[in-house]
Design a protein around this motif. Sequence first.
Motif, PDB file in Angstrom:
ATOM      1  N   GLU A 110       0.827  -1.193   0.000  1.00  0.00           N
ATOM      2  CA  GLU A 110       0.000   0.000   0.000  1.00  0.00           C
ATOM      3  C   GLU A 110       0.871   1.257   0.000  1.00  0.00           C
ATOM      4  O   GLU A 110       1.875   1.323   0.717  1.00  0.00           O
ATOM      5  CB  GLU A 110      -0.902   0.047   1.243  1.00  0.00           C
ATOM      6  CG  GLU A 110      -1.853  -1.117   1.373  1.00  0.00           C
ATOM      7  CD  GLU A 110      -1.287  -2.273   2.175  1.00  0.00           C
ATOM      8  OE1 GLU A 110      -2.042  -3.201   2.496  1.00  0.00           O
ATOM      9  OE2 GLU A 110      -0.065  -2.248   2.471  1.00  0.00           O
ATOM     10  N   LYS A 111       0.472   2.242  -0.781  1.00  0.00           N
ATOM     11  CA  LYS A 111       1.059   3.584  -0.677  1.00  0.00           C
ATOM     12  C   LYS A 111       0.004   4.461  -0.045  1.00  0.00           C
ATOM     13  O   LYS A 111      -0.987   4.823  -0.680  1.00  0.00           O
ATOM     14  CB  LYS A 111       1.485   4.136  -2.036  1.00  0.00           C
ATOM     15  CG  LYS A 111       2.169   5.510  -1.896  1.00  0.00           C
ATOM     16  CD  LYS A 111       2.869   5.932  -3.155  1.00  0.00           C
ATOM     17  CE  LYS A 111       3.595   7.262  -2.959  1.00  0.00           C
ATOM     18  NZ  LYS A 111       4.601   7.206  -1.863  1.00  0.00           N
ATOM     19  N   THR A 112       0.205   4.783   1.214  1.00  0.00           N
ATOM     20  CA  THR A 112      -0.803   5.512   1.973  1.00  0.00           C
ATOM     21  C   THR A 112      -0.535   7.014   1.927  1.00  0.00           C
ATOM     22  O   THR A 112       0.539   7.473   1.564  1.00  0.00           O
ATOM     23  CB  THR A 112      -0.806   5.046   3.435  1.00  0.00           C
ATOM     24  OG1 THR A 112       0.493   5.279   4.003  1.00  0.00           O
ATOM     25  CG2 THR A 112      -1.118   3.557   3.527  1.00  0.00           C
ATOM     26  N   CYS A 150      -5.375   6.102  -0.648  1.00  0.00           N
ATOM     27  CA  CYS A 150      -4.409   5.011  -0.533  1.00  0.00           C
ATOM     28  C   CYS A 150      -4.441   4.190  -1.817  1.00  0.00           C
ATOM     29  O   CYS A 150      -5.520   3.870  -2.324  1.00  0.00           O
ATOM     30  CB  CYS A 150      -4.758   4.128   0.666  1.00  0.00           C
ATOM     31  SG  CYS A 150      -3.791   2.606   0.768  1.00  0.00           S
ATOM     32  N   GLU A 187       8.145  -1.160  -3.726  1.00  0.00           N
ATOM     33  CA  GLU A 187       8.618   0.076  -3.105  1.00  0.00           C
ATOM     34  C   GLU A 187       9.418   0.908  -4.108  1.00  0.00           C
ATOM     35  O   GLU A 187       9.383   2.140  -4.076  1.00  0.00           O
ATOM     36  CB  GLU A 187       9.477  -0.243  -1.880  1.00  0.00           C
ATOM     37  CG  GLU A 187       8.768  -1.023  -0.784  1.00  0.00           C
ATOM     38  CD  GLU A 187       7.658  -0.242  -0.104  1.00  0.00           C
ATOM     39  OE1 GLU A 187       7.581   0.996  -0.292  1.00  0.00           O
ATOM     40  OE2 GLU A 187       6.856  -0.862   0.621  1.00  0.00           O
ATOM     41  N   PHE A 220       6.851   2.626  -6.257  1.00  0.00           N
ATOM     42  CA  PHE A 220       6.221   3.740  -5.548  1.00  0.00           C
ATOM     43  C   PHE A 220       7.105   4.990  -5.622  1.00  0.00           C
ATOM     44  O   PHE A 220       6.605   6.118  -5.692  1.00  0.00           O
ATOM     45  CB  PHE A 220       5.959   3.374  -4.084  1.00  0.00           C
ATOM     46  CG  PHE A 220       4.786   2.457  -3.876  1.00  0.00           C
ATOM     47  CD1 PHE A 220       3.750   2.392  -4.787  1.00  0.00           C
ATOM     48  CD2 PHE A 220       4.712   1.649  -2.747  1.00  0.00           C
ATOM     49  CE1 PHE A 220       2.661   1.543  -4.600  1.00  0.00           C
ATOM     50  CE2 PHE A 220       3.643   0.807  -2.544  1.00  0.00           C
ATOM     51  CZ  PHE A 220       2.608   0.751  -3.471  1.00  0.00           C
ATOM     52  N   SER A 239       6.019   8.659  -7.128  1.00  0.00           N
ATOM     53  CA  SER A 239       6.195   9.922  -6.398  1.00  0.00           C
ATOM     54  C   SER A 239       6.960  10.940  -7.224  1.00  0.00           C
ATOM     55  O   SER A 239       6.569  12.115  -7.310  1.00  0.00           O
ATOM     56  CB  SER A 239       6.927   9.663  -5.073  1.00  0.00           C
ATOM     57  OG  SER A 239       6.137   8.886  -4.193  1.00  0.00           O
TER      58      SER A 239
END
Length: 228
Positions: free
Chosen positions: A23-25, A58, A171, A174, A178
């Motif tokens: 999850e990317k919260t 999320c 990760e 993600f 970003s």
Amino acid sequence: MCDLYERAGQLAERGVHVVSTDEKTGMQALERLHPDVPMGPGRVQGREYEYVRHGTLCLIANLEIWCGHVIAPSVGPTRNERDFKAHVEQTVSTDPLAGWVFIVDNLDTHQSESLVLYVAQACGIEADLGEKGKSGVLKCKASRKAFLSDPSHRIRFAYTPRHCSWLNQIEIWFGILSRKLLRRASFASAADLKDRVLAFIAYFNRTMARPIRWLYSPRPLKDAPSTG
């Protein structure tokens, strides 16, 4: 983890998906009050510091290891047990008869009662699973984790060692999300954030997706060949 990464292509040929999932919260839907000042001679791009908050979302995403595509993403306001179980169910539904290995960290929602019940139902396991907090497979996190990671199951989970969630390749992706989208964008609403995250995933899969060149060996360091 490294062994699964190394064998992901071979497993895919046998009809088994190996996916890195997490999850990317706290993705913030921030709307800048004024446009950025463009770059110019001797001047970097200027960023407006005032913004309006439109809430957070999320993202739960899967990185298919052998090809580097992001598949079956889920975007919503929460990341609770129900959300993660629904995400796994949605992911499996893209190829319902295949084998699935989900690489995850040790978050409680990745070892939940509802996840055990779903895997048992999807794999046709009719054994008595016991009762949460009292007996059987459902008794505690350790027993649920052992069940979910059982290699004999068509759908199973591989857990990163504690304090080593960086081993999860999602990760790395993600970080790409970003840098390429979230860090400097302006979003008019939470719905706008969701639409643009999903659009970026589609664009990434079309133009940038490729397997991550993983440099860590599945062998202990003492057995690895010298690089000197």
